[in-house]
Every structure is written in structure tokens, then in C-alpha cells.
Design an enzyme around this catalytic site. Structure first.
Site, PDB file in Angstrom:
ATOM      1  N   ASP A 169       0.824  -1.202   0.000  1.00  0.00           N
ATOM      2  CA  ASP A 169       0.000   0.000   0.000  1.00  0.00           C
ATOM      3  C   ASP A 169       0.860   1.254   0.000  1.00  0.00           C
ATOM      4  O   ASP A 169       0.507   2.273  -0.596  1.00  0.00           O
ATOM      5  CB  ASP A 169      -0.933   0.000   1.205  1.00  0.00           C
ATOM      6  CG  ASP A 169      -1.951  -1.123   1.138  1.00  0.00           C
ATOM      7  OD1 ASP A 169      -2.371  -1.474   0.024  1.00  0.00           O
ATOM      8  OD2 ASP A 169      -2.305  -1.673   2.194  1.00  0.00           O
ATOM      9  N   GLU A 170       2.002   1.190   0.663  1.00  0.00           N
ATOM     10  CA  GLU A 170       2.932   2.313   0.669  1.00  0.00           C
ATOM     11  C   GLU A 170       3.377   2.640  -0.757  1.00  0.00           C
ATOM     12  O   GLU A 170       3.424   3.807  -1.166  1.00  0.00           O
ATOM     13  CB  GLU A 170       4.140   1.986   1.547  1.00  0.00           C
ATOM     14  CG  GLU A 170       5.115   3.136   1.724  1.00  0.00           C
ATOM     15  CD  GLU A 170       6.253   2.789   2.673  1.00  0.00           C
ATOM     16  OE1 GLU A 170       7.179   3.601   2.797  1.00  0.00           O
ATOM     17  OE2 GLU A 170       6.214   1.696   3.300  1.00  0.00           O
ATOM     18  N   GLY A 171       3.683   1.603  -1.519  1.00  0.00           N
ATOM     19  CA  GLY A 171       4.097   1.811  -2.906  1.00  0.00           C
ATOM     20  C   GLY A 171       2.975   2.354  -3.772  1.00  0.00           C
ATOM     21  O   GLY A 171       3.182   3.262  -4.591  1.00  0.00           O
TER      22      GLY A 171
END
Length: 424
Positions: A169-171
Site C-alpha cells: 500500500d505504501e508503494g
């Protein structure tokens, strides 16, 4: 948890009001002033607060949006950004003290955002690799203390506002942030992102080659809906291979050995060096090798083993355009490869040549940072041997795009605003 929310909400995730204003209508107009003067308040001003709890520091992003006449698009005016060190993970044994670092940054938001807006302003904190690397009970203890700080704040605290952000999700959120800010959220115009944090490193891009989609492991691909179209991103987070974690891996360092006062040696340091470094609350003693063998080649030979066999390589990236930030940017600035304010374009070979210069002339650079040779060598190996970029591949190094930080946090606040509107 976040991935489920993303999958469910992405088709409308930037439609922040029931009337419907798609992402394409958002605009970054200007940066907020560097002072903390409280802006004029009107009913069409919207704020959002995101804490990025990383492995090396905790950062607060205070975003300001406004909406003009009814039916007009919501516009992003800019952000206030500040950070403190060390990161939350350094307080694994003192969770209350870690939460206090969050409280100190929260006062900044209270100084900046008008009191009339506090109850309408969502407040969230997402922790990244630093807490992912901690034992679960220690990470949860830190989050519990942060939740106490949030519950006593005057701001709007959504459900699950304090949590660990999944690396995938960070990416995704960073990719959407960068492509939104550069105006490239349209098929083959999109850019990939490379994020090098302290504890992990991410790569995310939109594959256009059928071979990439066919030959990539399924856990490297994720789909979501946006503008009535399906986007399928290539994204992966390599936990434990961020810049600071990589230092420990190269040195073969462990917490237990550090506590026993063991000295960790490397050819990436000058032979006479003997120093200490504290990371995540643990102090490590490190030194050069007594054999006097130094330089880029022996350092590269130590770095390479920690990368081998751990990366999937997608041939398509060699011809793709990527934005690189975080420690890619910082080390390029430290060695004057780019200007601090403006950033710039660099090839993989530029990093390699600078690594060779620093490692082969350590006496000129050690005063700046004893780890500079190791860090640049690691970045070179990561780009070459890890991801598989070619020497001539060009990367856009940047810290901000149109005066807004290139971070996953903007994507996160968009998502949070979307969720609040539809839950209301």
C-alpha cells in the site's frame, strides 16, 4: 486492512464530495508559506493531517485544500511539513516517550489549523518499515500510546487511524501521489517510483508490456479501479533492504552482538576508523578492516551478497521513466550530484562513478559521513543488481513536486477524506 480499503474505494477514492469531482480536476496551486501564520478561515477550506512514522524519523504533513463555488473542484493548496528524530521504533522499550514525539508535532498542527476546523480535520498515523521490523508486541505497544495521544487531541480521529501501513500500500499510495502531482495519471504517460527508506525499499510502476504481466509473480501485481478503468500495478516492498537496515546486513550486525560490545568491520570504511552508530535505539560499534584494503571494489563485494537472490527483475523498467526519492535523493544531495532545492536527473552510472570516487578517496569524504562509501555502493548495487536497471537508465531525483513532498502521505489523506465522505 489498508489494502482492502484501497481495493473497495479506489473507483471513487478521490471523489471527495457526493457531487463527484474526479482526480483530474485537482490542482496544486502553490506552496503554503514557510511561516506558521494561520490562514484565513472560510467554509470551503479543508485540512488533513498525516503522520509518517518511518524507521529514521516521524514526519507530519498538514495538507490544506479548498473548494470554490459549489460544484467546483477541490484544489490542493499545499502542505506544512516537519519531522523529528529518531523514529518511533527507537522507543521500542519506552512507548510513552515515543508517543510524546508525536504529541510535540501535533502541537504544530494546532498552531497552524484554525480551532474552528479542528473537529473537521482528519488525523491519521501510519507506521512503515521501522515498526514492521519490530516484534509485534513492541510495535503494538507504541501504537497504543499513539492512540492515546490522538484520542486526547481536538482533531477528528477516524477508525483505524493509527496502524502499520502495508509495504504494498505504501508503494501504491506513493505512485498515485507522484503521478497526480506530475499530471501523469493517464496510461502510458505514468511514471514509476523508487522509494529508499531506512528499513525498506519500494518499486512501483504501471506495466505496459504483456511480457511483464505474464512473467511477473502474482504477489508483485495489484489491481484497482480508477476513472472507470482498471489499473494493474507492479509493486513490491523489500523489507530489511532500506538504507539503514542494509548497513546492518553488510556489517553482519545483530542486536545481541551489539549489546555484547562486538565491533563490526568493513572494507567500506577507512582502516583506522573506529566509531559508534545508533539505529532504532541500539548502538553499534563499527570500524575499518585492519588489512588496509579499501575502495569501491572490496566494498561492492561486501554489499552484493545481501542483494543476490532477493529481487525480481522486470525487463520493462530499463526503458521506463522513474522518480526516485528519500535516500536516493539525500545521498545525491550529500555528494553534490544534484542541488538540494531543484533535484535533477541522474543515471545509474552517475551513482556508480560517485561511489567509486568516494570509496577510492575516503579521506576526503569521511568527515561528512563514515557511511557515505557504503551507502553509495549499496544504492549502485541496488539499482544494478537488485532491480536490474542499465547503466544509462535515467532517474528523476526529487524531494518535492510542485512544492509538495513526494510521499505516500498525500495519497493516504485523499483516501481518508474519501472514506469519511462516504461513511457520512
Amino acid at each position: 486492512m489498508m489494502r482492502c480499503l484501497l481495493s473497495a474505494a479506489f473507483i471513487l477514492w478521490l471523489t471527495l464530495f457526493p457531487g463527484g469531482y474526479p482526480l483530474a480536476t485537482f490542482d496544486v496551486k502553490s506552496s503554503l508559506p514557510p511561516t506558521l501564520a494561520v490562514p484565513s478561515t472560510s467554509s470551503n477550506t479543508i485540512y488533513g493531517i498525516v503522520f509518517d512514522a518511518g524507521s529514521t524519523g516521524t514526519r507530519i504533513h498538514i495538507y490544506t485544500f479548498h473548494q470554490g463555488a459549489a460544484g467546483s473542484p477541490l484544489e490542493l493548496d499545499g502542505e506544512i511539513f516537519e519531522s523529528v528524530k529518531p523514529g518511533l521504533s527507537a522507543f521500542a522499550e519506552q512507548p510513552e516517550k515515543g508517543a510524546e514525539s508525536v504529541r510535540s508535532l501535533l502541537r504544530l498542527a494546532q498552531d497552524y489549523i484554525p480551532p474552528t476546523q479542528w473537529k473537521k480535520t482528519p488525523l491519521i498515523l501510519k507506521a512503515t518499515a521501522g515498526l514492521r521490523l519490530l516484534p509485534e508486541h513492541q510495535a503494538e505497544a507504541l501504537l497504543v500510546e499513539v492512540r492515546k495521544v490522538f484520542s486526547s487531541s481536538p482533531f477528528l480521529v477516524p477508525e483505524n487511524s493509527v496502524s502499520i501501513l502495508d509495504g504494498i500500500d505504501e508503494g501504491i499510495l506513493a505512485w498515485i501521489t507522484v503521478n497526480f502531482l506530475t499530471g501523469r495519471l493517464h496510461g502510458d504517460r505514468s511514471v514509476g517510483i523508487l522509494d529508499l527508506g531506512g528499513g525498506s525499499t519500494q518499486i512501483t510502476f504501471l506495466p505496459l508490456a504483456k511480457a511483464t504481466l505474464d512473467q511477473t509473480p502474482s504477489d508483485f501485481l495489484t489491481s484497482f479501479e480508477l476513472f472507470n478503468s482498471t489499473f494493474r500495478l507492479y509493486t513490491h516492498s523489500y523489507l530489511g533492504l532500506g538504507l539503514k537496515a542494509a548497513r546492518l546486513a553488510v556489517l553482519g550486525a545483530s542486536v545481541a552482538a551489539a549489546q555484547q560490545k562486538q565491533t563490526f568491520r568493513s572494507h567500506c570504511f577507512p582502516p583506522a576508523l573506529d566509531a559508534e552508530w545508533t539505529f532504532a535505539g541500539v548502538t553499534y560499534r563499527y570500524a575499518g578492516q585492519p588489512d588496509g584494503l579499501v575502495g569501491f571494489d572490496p566494498c561492492y563485494s561486501e554489499v552484493l551478497p545481501i542483494l543476490q537472490g532477493k529481487f525480481h527483475k522486470a525487463d520493462e523498467i530499463r526503458a521506463s521513466h522513474f522518480y526516485a526519492f528519500s535516500y536516493y535523493y539525500d545521498r545525491a544531495v550529500d555528494t553534490r550530484l544534484i542541488e538540494h532545492e531543484d533535484g535533477g536527473e541522474l543515471t545509474v552510472r552517475d551513482f556508480a562513478l560517485k561511489a567509486e570516487e568516494v570509496c577510492d578517496h575516503m579521506e576526503r569524504f569521511t568527515s561528512h559521513s563514515p557511511f557515505l562509501c557504503m551507502d553509495l555502493t549499496y544504492i549502485t548495487a541496488l539499482l544494478r543488481e537488485g532491480f536490474g536497471f542499465e547503466e544509462h537508465t535515467t532517474l528523476q531525483l526529487t524531494k518535492k513536486v510542485r512544492n509538495v513532498e513526494t510521499s505516500w502521505t498525500l495519497g493516504a489523506i485523499f483516501h481518508e477524506l474519501q472514506s469519511l465522505v462516504h461513511s457520512g
